[in-house]
Design an enzyme around this catalytic site. Structure first.
Site, PDB file in Angstrom:
ATOM      1  N   PHE A 144       0.852  -1.191   0.000  1.00  0.00           N
ATOM      2  CA  PHE A 144       0.000   0.000   0.000  1.00  0.00           C
ATOM      3  C   PHE A 144       0.884   1.236   0.000  1.00  0.00           C
ATOM      4  CE2 PHE A 144      -2.465   3.476   1.720  1.00  0.00           C
ATOM      5  CZ  PHE A 144      -3.614   3.379   0.959  1.00  0.00           C
ATOM      6  N   ASP A 169       9.168   2.441   1.469  1.00  0.00           N
ATOM      7  CA  ASP A 169       8.023   3.203   1.956  1.00  0.00           C
ATOM      8  C   ASP A 169       7.858   2.877   3.436  1.00  0.00           C
ATOM      9  OD1 ASP A 169       5.541   4.091   2.768  1.00  0.00           O
ATOM     10  OD2 ASP A 169       4.472   3.446   0.959  1.00  0.00           O
ATOM     11  N   LYS A 178       2.546   9.616   8.290  1.00  0.00           N
ATOM     12  CA  LYS A 178       1.804   9.136   9.466  1.00  0.00           C
ATOM     13  C   LYS A 178       2.319   9.712  10.797  1.00  0.00           C
ATOM     14  CE  LYS A 178      -1.061   5.594   7.718  1.00  0.00           C
ATOM     15  NZ  LYS A 178      -0.671   4.870   6.523  1.00  0.00           N
TER      16      LYS A 178
END
Ligand SMILES: *Cc1c(COP(=O)(O)O)cnc(C)c1O
Length: 408
Positions: free
Chosen positions: A146, A231, A260
């Site tokens: 993702f 990532d 995040k």
């Protein structure tokens, strides 16, 4: 209603009233619980009705330091009263300081700042294409990965459900099974620019790579002169008990993306790369208006300071072990559990049945958790939980899972 009245109403609506506003005025692109959260402190959060919850999924991974951590609150309050925003056509002291702190804790490179994970990955995609020879534009990513919701990042995300109806996607992505080095080698050709991977898949179900996988990717990248992009939007900034997930595996990427929890719950994203690669993102080729703004920068600095002040990386190791013990003990007595995967403050419990009913039952009992991929209970708790809170939440979760209907 006048604007003044609207504003004075904030904080006074019931969950049902807020649900009505959403029904009328907010695009319905999220599945939402019918609960309005209004206040948070540490790993506790309260809804509009005053019900208290223990939060094992604070801010979808953004609130790694819990709700309203003191250092973040103080830094943002001070900064917002001093200078809210200035553009990147000026020097911004806090941005420079922040980049230095990140560089010193990673691989000594340079930072580009943006506002989210998907933006950090877009920058990484552009940088990979810019830095490699012109014919090289392809990027290999992994099934179950993702990377975000903008077009480049969505194209990088090898999950067909996120591609339905929005094509054509950005050209050049090909997908390998996570963990399969042979498949990666097969996909590499003379147009390949990069390999992009989450060191541990998050949304994909807390998937820890097989031994030697990341090192194998590093080797392939070196042999074929490709860039290796990690990532770490979910695994970075202390989540796994190291500053960055890659430090568990002793494999250093060329480009690292973060967001995040980067700013302790404030919006912010970053790309880190080496001093050799960084100049390929030359002036005029890429930008983010709000990237590295003074508020995000102060929050990002405060997050690092808090993690060090409170020895939170060490705390992760302690808490993580408790989660592992509790979940493996449950697995031993409950055949609904197929696998338990724990790394730092990332906990995945794979069930033999759908996980959504467990999330709902926990919510009713005052515990917030998540389910991903249909059947993986995912916890991304704060690194400053207390051991008592871990046990308290695990008691609820264990009770809920034990009482679930067996797979039919
Ligand atoms: C959440 C996530 C993203 C997307 O981040 P946004 O801030 O929502 O754009 C990208 N990559 C990973 C690994 C993520 O977990």
């Amino acid at each position: 209603m006048s604007t003044t009245q609207d504003r004075s109403n904030v904080g006074q609506l019931s969950s049902a009233d807020t649900a009505e506003l959403f029904k009328q005025y907010v695009v319905p692109n999220y599945g939402r619980y019918p609960v309005s959260l209004v206040r948070g402190e540490g790993s506790r959060v309260w809804d509009a009705e005053g019900k208290e919850y223990l939060d094992f999924f604070p801010g979808w991974g953004c609130n790694l330091l819990g709700h309203c951590p003191d250092t973040i609150v103080a830094a943002v309050q001070e900064q917002i009263a001093t200078l809210i925003h200035v553009p990147n056509s000026w020097l911004i002291e806090a941005q420079g300081q922040w980049a230095k702190l990140l560089s010193e804790r990673s691989f000594g490179g340079q930072a580009f700042f943006c506002n989210s994970g998907t933006e950090a990955n877009e920058a990484a995609i552009k940088l990979a294409r810019l830095h490699t020879p012109p014919q090289r534009y392809k990027i290999i990513t992994f099934q179950g990965g993702f990377h975000g919701r903008t077009f480049g990042a969505t194209s990088a995300t090898a999950q067909p459900k996120y591609h339905e109806g929005i094509g054509p996607l950005l050209a050049g992505f090909s997908y390998a099974p996570f963990g399969d080095l042979e498949a990666v080698a097969q996909l590499i050709d003379d147009q390949t620019a990069a390999i992009m991977v989450e060191p541990i898949q998050g949304e994909g179900g807390v998937r820890i790579p097989p031994e030697g996988f990341l090192a194998g990717l590093r080797k392939l990248a070196d042999e074929h002169e490709l860039l290796l992009i990690f990532d770490e939007v979910q695994t970075g900034c202390g989540r796994t008990g190291h500053w960055f997930g890659y430090q568990h595996f002793d494999v250093t990427p060329d480009i690292l993306t973060l967001a995040k929890s980067l700013c302790g719950g404030v919006a912010g994203g970053a790309l880190l790369t080496t001093k050799e690669i960084a100049p390929s993102l030359r002036p005029g080729m890429h930008a983010a208006t709000f990237g590295g703004n003074p508020i995000a920068a102060r929050a990002g600095i405060a997050a690092i300071e808090m993690i060090e002040r409170d020895n939170l990386l060490e705390n992760v190791a302690v808490l993580s072990e408790i989660f592992r013990e509790r979940m493996t003990a449950l697995q031993a007595e409950c055949d609904l559990i197929q696998e338990v995967r724990v790394i730092g403050m990332m906990i995945g419990v794979e069930l033999a049945i759908e996980g959504a009913p467990a999330v709902k039952a926990c919510l009713e009992k005052g515990l917030l958790i998540n389910c991903t991929q249909g059947n993986v209970i995912r916890l991304l708790p704060a690194m400053n939980l207390t051991p008592e809170e871990v046990h308290q939440g695990c008691d609820i979760l264990v009770d809920v899972i034990k009482n679930m209907a067996p797979a039919s």
